[in-house]
Design an enzyme around this catalytic site. Structure first.
Site, PDB file in Angstrom:
ATOM      1  N   GLN A 195       9.705  59.022  14.629  1.00  0.00           N
ATOM      2  CA  GLN A 195       8.350  57.656  13.575  1.00  0.00           C
ATOM      3  C   GLN A 195       7.490  58.473  14.218  1.00  0.00           C
ATOM      4  O   GLN A 195       7.025  58.733  14.632  1.00  0.00           O
ATOM      5  CB  GLN A 195       8.946  56.701  14.965  1.00  0.00           C
ATOM      6  N   ARG A 215       4.117  52.193  16.180  1.00  0.00           N
ATOM      7  CA  ARG A 215       4.399  52.986  15.162  1.00  0.00           C
ATOM      8  C   ARG A 215       5.542  52.900  13.976  1.00  0.00           C
ATOM      9  O   ARG A 215       6.482  52.481  13.816  1.00  0.00           O
ATOM     10  CB  ARG A 215       3.856  54.558  15.893  1.00  0.00           C
ATOM     11  N   ALA A 236       7.051  45.089  15.515  1.00  0.00           N
ATOM     12  CA  ALA A 236       8.048  46.200  15.231  1.00  0.00           C
ATOM     13  C   ALA A 236       7.509  46.672  13.927  1.00  0.00           C
ATOM     14  O   ALA A 236       5.876  46.618  13.611  1.00  0.00           O
ATOM     15  CB  ALA A 236       8.790  45.775  14.984  1.00  0.00           C
ATOM     16  N   HIS A 237       8.058  47.829  13.656  1.00  0.00           N
ATOM     17  CA  HIS A 237       7.387  49.580  13.073  1.00  0.00           C
ATOM     18  C   HIS A 237       7.316  48.699  11.444  1.00  0.00           C
ATOM     19  O   HIS A 237       8.084  48.133  10.847  1.00  0.00           O
ATOM     20  CB  HIS A 237       7.982  50.136  13.233  1.00  0.00           C
ATOM     21  N   ASN A 238       6.425  49.279  10.726  1.00  0.00           N
ATOM     22  CA  ASN A 238       5.861  49.004   9.480  1.00  0.00           C
ATOM     23  C   ASN A 238       5.831  47.716   9.158  1.00  0.00           C
ATOM     24  O   ASN A 238       5.484  47.061   8.463  1.00  0.00           O
ATOM     25  CB  ASN A 238       7.001  49.474   8.251  1.00  0.00           C
TER      26      ASN A 238
END
Length: 344
Positions: A195, A215, A236-238
């Site tokens: 990540q 991240r 969560a990511h993104n």
């Protein structure tokens, strides 16, 4: 202690009655006493005002005549005015500049910054003026934290994150942990996907206790200006969250979802990954958002508790509800035909 006239001069509104009345606290209608300023945001509580011992009231224009014998501040939005008065009466404590002797700091620290005992601030961190880093916080290398931001004790910020100005991160917040990214081998084993993105928080963001923001996998996870997140939320990511959106406790947002500006997400709502939510959407508590929402409005989706078998059966019927309604309309039209009419 403020006189009513001072409050009106600072915050606006219309003063009715004695402007020299002094108030020191904000309180509810039920518990207010001498020296308190109470507020009436809903006319259904108007009957409680006669027993209210507050020195003055914040009310809307529609309550002005009924309360003409009281000291009043009249404003279009009493609840918002109450919030602003509350901030005035209860300002954030000013930073106590300096680095505690039990902190470990490997970066330049402006003279106005406070760093508490047990905190660890790694190399390459950039701190703005008046930043507060509480006891036992961790700030990873290369992170940037803007002016006036406050980290309460036990906040963790991983490396290379960006936090804007005037943010508040409550205890237990984790910013920049790895997103949940794995590829699967034929054997069933999982291979971790590094990540490598960041978390970017805008200005005036507040994050509740034990909330986590992961991240990005490749791109960044971005939280817009003015966003407010309650306790125990998972981002969560993104994910991208638009400015001035607010989320209540235990909500969860899956990877790569995009949430618009000025949205409101209720407690324990869930938002699936890789979908988009338009600006000005309200998601009710306990709702699962499983497809994109393209228009503003209030969206609700929950069912009463039942056995799994009953739920499957009932949901099967629900999926065919449109077809059933169309069939009913056809039958109604047929029943209105000449052969079905009773002679007069």
């Amino acid at each position: 202690m403020f006189r009513l006239q001072e409050l009106v001069d600072r915050l606006g509104g219309e003063l009715h009655g004695d402007g020299n009345v002094a108030v020191a606290r904000v309180a509810t209608l039920e518990k207010a006493g001498e020296g308190d300023l109470a507020f009436l945001a809903n006319r259904k509580y108007l009957s409680q005002v006669k027993d209210c011992a507050a020195s003055a009231l914040i009310v809307g224009p529609d309550a002005r005549e009924q309360l003409a014998d009281r000291a009043l501040i009249v404003t279009a939005d009493p609840y918002l005015y109450f919030a602003r008065v509350g901030q005035l009466f209860n300002p954030q404590p000013a930073p106590r500049p300096g680095v505690h002797r039990l902190a470990a700091v490997d970066c330049d620290v402006p003279a106005s910054v406070e760093i508490g005992p047990g905190a660890c601030v790694e190399e390459g961190v950039e701190l703005g003026e008046d930043v507060v880093i509480g006891a036992n916080c961790f700030v990873g290398r290369g992170t940037r934290i803007g002016r006036g931001t406050r980290l309460y004790p036990n906040v963790t910020v991983y490396h290379d994150c960006v936090i804007g100005t005037d943010c508040i991160l409550h205890s237990g917040v984790v910013i920049g942990a790895d997103g949940f990214g794995f590829a699967r081998e034929r054997s069933g084993a999982w291979v971790k996907i590094p990540q490598t993105g960041r978390v970017i928080l805008g200005n005036d963001v507040e994050i509740g206790a034990n909330t986590t923001i992961d991240r990005g996998a490749l791109d960044d996870t971005v939280i817009g200006d003015g966003v407010k997140l309650d306790n125990l939320i998972q981002i969560a990511h993104n994910v991208r969250v638009g400015e001035h959106t607010i989320m209540a406790g235990c909500a969860g947002v899956a990877g790569s979802a995009q949430i618009g500006a000025r949205c409101m997400v209720g407690g324990q709502a869930g938002i699936s990954g890789h979908l988009s939510i338009a600006d000005d959407v309200v998601v009710s508590a306990w709702t699962l958002v499983a497809k994109s929402i393209t228009r503003p409005g209030v969206y609700t989706g929950n069912l009463p508790l039942q056995t799994h078998g009953d739920w499957v059966k009932n949901f099967s019927h629900l999926r065919h509800l449109d077809a059933l309604a169309k069939r009913v309309r056809q039958l109604e039209q047929q029943s209105d035909g000449p052969e079905d009419r009773t002679p007069g």
